[in-house]
Design an enzyme around this catalytic site. Sequence first.
Site, PDB file in Angstrom:
ATOM      1  N   SER A   1       0.845  -1.202   0.000  1.00 19.05           N
ATOM      2  CA  SER A   1       0.000   0.000   0.000  1.00 19.05           C
ATOM      3  C   SER A   1       0.876   1.247   0.000  1.00 19.05           C
ATOM      4  O   SER A   1       1.897   1.306   0.696  1.00 19.05           O
ATOM      5  CB  SER A   1      -0.886  -0.006   1.250  1.00 19.05           C
ATOM      6  OG  SER A   1      -1.489   1.258   1.430  1.00 19.05           O
TER       7      SER A   1
ATOM      8  N   TYR B   1      -3.592   5.415  -4.781  1.00 15.31           N
ATOM      9  CA  TYR B   1      -4.829   6.069  -5.219  1.00 15.31           C
ATOM     10  C   TYR B   1      -4.427   7.168  -6.181  1.00 15.31           C
ATOM     11  O   TYR B   1      -3.493   7.913  -5.902  1.00 15.31           O
ATOM     12  CB  TYR B   1      -5.561   6.685  -4.014  1.00 15.31           C
ATOM     13  CG  TYR B   1      -6.130   5.644  -3.090  1.00 15.31           C
ATOM     14  CD1 TYR B   1      -7.346   5.046  -3.357  1.00 15.31           C
ATOM     15  CD2 TYR B   1      -5.423   5.253  -1.958  1.00 15.31           C
ATOM     16  CE1 TYR B   1      -7.862   4.084  -2.520  1.00 15.31           C
ATOM     17  CE2 TYR B   1      -5.927   4.285  -1.114  1.00 15.31           C
ATOM     18  CZ  TYR B   1      -7.144   3.705  -1.402  1.00 15.31           C
ATOM     19  OH  TYR B   1      -7.645   2.739  -0.569  1.00 15.31           O
TER      20      TYR B   1
ATOM     21  N   THR C   1      -6.032   1.878  -7.086  1.00 13.64           N
ATOM     22  CA  THR C   1      -7.309   1.599  -6.421  1.00 13.64           C
ATOM     23  C   THR C   1      -8.310   2.683  -6.809  1.00 13.64           C
ATOM     24  O   THR C   1      -8.042   3.869  -6.637  1.00 13.64           O
ATOM     25  CB  THR C   1      -7.123   1.535  -4.897  1.00 13.64           C
ATOM     26  OG1 THR C   1      -6.122   0.552  -4.618  1.00 13.64           O
ATOM     27  CG2 THR C   1      -8.413   1.148  -4.197  1.00 13.64           C
TER      28      THR C   1
ATOM     29  N   LYS D   1      -7.747  -1.790  -9.192  1.00 11.58           N
ATOM     30  CA  LYS D   1      -8.316  -2.511  -8.045  1.00 11.58           C
ATOM     31  C   LYS D   1      -9.624  -1.848  -7.611  1.00 11.58           C
ATOM     32  O   LYS D   1      -9.671  -0.632  -7.444  1.00 11.58           O
ATOM     33  CB  LYS D   1      -7.326  -2.500  -6.878  1.00 11.58           C
ATOM     34  CG  LYS D   1      -7.826  -3.117  -5.585  1.00 11.58           C
ATOM     35  CD  LYS D   1      -6.707  -3.242  -4.577  1.00 11.58           C
ATOM     36  CE  LYS D   1      -7.160  -3.912  -3.300  1.00 11.58           C
ATOM     37  NZ  LYS D   1      -7.907  -3.022  -2.400  1.00 11.58           N
TER      38      LYS D   1
ATOM     39  N   HIS E   1     -13.076  -4.019  -1.392  1.00 15.38           N
ATOM     40  CA  HIS E   1     -12.251  -3.433  -0.337  1.00 15.38           C
ATOM     41  C   HIS E   1     -12.458  -4.169   0.989  1.00 15.38           C
ATOM     42  O   HIS E   1     -12.514  -3.551   2.051  1.00 15.38           O
ATOM     43  CB  HIS E   1     -12.553  -1.943  -0.197  1.00 15.38           C
ATOM     44  CG  HIS E   1     -11.334  -1.091   0.056  1.00 15.38           C
ATOM     45  ND1 HIS E   1     -10.755  -0.308  -0.902  1.00 15.38           N
ATOM     46  CD2 HIS E   1     -10.582  -0.915   1.168  1.00 15.38           C
ATOM     47  CE1 HIS E   1      -9.717   0.334  -0.396  1.00 15.38           C
ATOM     48  NE2 HIS E   1      -9.581  -0.030   0.872  1.00 15.38           N
TER      49      HIS E   1
HETATM   50  C1  LIG Z   1      -6.801  -2.570   7.537  1.00 19.22           C
HETATM   51  C2  LIG Z   1      -6.987  -2.531   6.048  1.00 19.22           C
HETATM   52  C3  LIG Z   1      -6.293  -1.574   5.314  1.00 19.22           C
HETATM   53  C4  LIG Z   1      -6.455  -1.525   3.932  1.00 19.22           C
HETATM   54  N1  LIG Z   1      -5.731  -0.624   3.206  1.00 19.22           N
HETATM   55  C5  LIG Z   1      -5.837  -0.593   1.864  1.00 19.22           C
HETATM   56  C6  LIG Z   1      -5.055   0.317   1.081  1.00 19.22           C
HETATM   57  O1  LIG Z   1      -4.260   1.080   1.611  1.00 19.22           O
HETATM   58  N2  LIG Z   1      -5.229   0.291  -0.266  1.00 19.22           N
HETATM   59  C7  LIG Z   1      -6.092  -0.565  -0.884  1.00 19.22           C
HETATM   60  O2  LIG Z   1      -6.211  -0.552  -2.116  1.00 19.22           O
HETATM   61  N3  LIG Z   1      -6.831  -1.458  -0.166  1.00 19.22           N
HETATM   62  C8  LIG Z   1      -6.716  -1.491   1.175  1.00 19.22           C
HETATM   63  N4  LIG Z   1      -7.439  -2.407   1.903  1.00 19.22           N
HETATM   64  C9  LIG Z   1      -8.269  -3.398   1.193  1.00 19.22           C
HETATM   65  C10 LIG Z   1      -7.431  -4.640   0.873  1.00 19.22           C
HETATM   66  O3  LIG Z   1      -6.472  -4.386  -0.110  1.00 19.22           O
HETATM   67  C11 LIG Z   1      -8.294  -5.795   0.362  1.00 19.22           C
HETATM   68  O4  LIG Z   1      -9.084  -5.340  -0.705  1.00 19.22           O
HETATM   69  C12 LIG Z   1      -9.187  -6.396   1.447  1.00 19.22           C
HETATM   70  O5  LIG Z   1      -8.580  -6.375   2.709  1.00 19.22           O
HETATM   71  C13 LIG Z   1      -9.534  -7.845   1.081  1.00 19.22           C
HETATM   72  O6  LIG Z   1     -10.552  -8.343   1.896  1.00 19.22           O
HETATM   73  P1  LIG Z   1     -10.305  -9.212   3.225  1.00 19.22           P
HETATM   74  O7  LIG Z   1      -9.722  -8.294   4.252  1.00 19.22           O
HETATM   75  O8  LIG Z   1     -11.659  -9.687   3.569  1.00 19.22           O
HETATM   76  O9  LIG Z   1      -9.363 -10.342   2.848  1.00 19.22           O
HETATM   77  C14 LIG Z   1      -7.319  -2.446   3.276  1.00 19.22           C
HETATM   78  C15 LIG Z   1      -8.006  -3.398   4.030  1.00 19.22           C
HETATM   79  C16 LIG Z   1      -7.844  -3.442   5.398  1.00 19.22           C
HETATM   80  C17 LIG Z   1      -8.578  -4.496   6.191  1.00 19.22           C
END
Ligand SMILES: Cc1cc2nc3c(=O)[nH]c(=O)nc-3n(C[C@H](O)[C@H](O)[C@H](O)COP(=O)(O)O)c2cc1C
Length: 418
Positions: free
Chosen positions: A166, A189, A214, A290, A314
Amino acid sequence: MPLPQLKQTSSRRRLLQFLAASTLFTQSGARAFAQNAAPSKSPDPMSWAPRELVNVISDPKEALDVFDFEPVAKKNLPQAHFGYMATGIDDEVTLRANREGFLKFQLRPRRLVDVTTINMTTELLGTIFDSPIVIAPTGSNRAFHPNGEVAVTNAARTGNHLQILSSGATTSIEEVIAARGAPVWFQLYPRKWEITEALLKRAERAGSLVAVVTVDGGAFTNWETLARLRRSDTRNCEDCHGRSTRDYVARRPNFDGIDISDPASLNIAHLTWDSIKRLRDNAKMKIALKGILTHEDAALAADNGIDAIIVSNHGGGRVVDSGRATIEILPEIVEAVGGRIPVLVDSGFRRGTDIIKALAMGAQAVCIGRPYLWGLGAFGQPGVERVLEILRNETRAVMQQVGARSIKDLTPTMVQRT
Ligand SMILES: Cc1cc2nc3c(=O)[nH]c(=O)nc-3n(C[C@H](O)[C@H](O)[C@H](O)COP(=O)(O)O)c2cc1C
């Protein structure tokens, strides 16, 4: 990660609903609360992860599945940090839908196939990995363990998993690539062009080959679970996090040297396909989008020279409570793309069977978010290693169970929809 915007609410009914829906509530407690508070809301996801807050595992080796790490992380972490990880949005309908979605698809195992040797090797945009299990980008990994992203990277290296870092990481892309000894993909982003360009160039210089853009942010996000758990945290968040956008990015070294003094420059609500084309035309790296959730957008991505898609809500609708599980969305995306570019998927994947269903339906890989954060918050690097090992072991076992020797043997005929 989008800057969280929190709404303060204090309804007892909603608190009871949250408790009834919490993974971390005991089964009997959850049932009692569900009866009292929200009969229409199932005590999900207890049906997938029945366990209590007591008698949690004390060593990663004891874990029977990835869910075993969540209560340990909950015990270890500041409640606000756990809330940031656990939260969905609004009623968290999508959070539950992601898990329930897998129940709508069943596997059709083939027999009398020699599955003595299983090959999970997966090629993604020119690089070979040992399995189709990918580390999804998550911000602020140091909120879960002091070694943060480096612990995750070391664990990913052990199993040769693709890692997507990230841009909101608490470790720089250079440090992560150095720890990995190989490129990782870099998520960002698309913000004001000067910021986007600076992040892209930095990632390119660091050796990253793929930018994961994203596209699901930009709107107000009502993260109620985070807001509630933050209230139960006795520490003052501002002591560490500060108050301003400048304070926010100061803890995110990928933004070092990038001028973000104008908060409007981080706003992503104005983005369009023209922004993506500009990014595409200026980047040397390959581009994955994404957050694609419809066949219309998937086709546009493929038509506009995008190199890959990640079907993602997400992690349970952290940006919109659409109610649609990604496993249910996957078929329309695979059909729209028609094999032109790879399709990855995430959100709610917790079991080898979940992963195999997606691969059989046409995904090239599956990204994992919270499970590795549970492992990180519970035990640091050994926790992440064990989470990934469990997922690899389960995936390999399911391949044997359905009669698939390699990933290419997983075909749509192995899945049926109820
Ligand atoms: C704590 C947390 C932080 C996240 N930060 C980002 C991020 O910075 N950028 C992004 O594209 N997705 C982010 N996501 C989404 C994840 O990339 C991913 O899509 C998601 O966690 C997948 O689902 P799951 O947690 O059920 O496995 C984040 C998710 C969580 C739980």
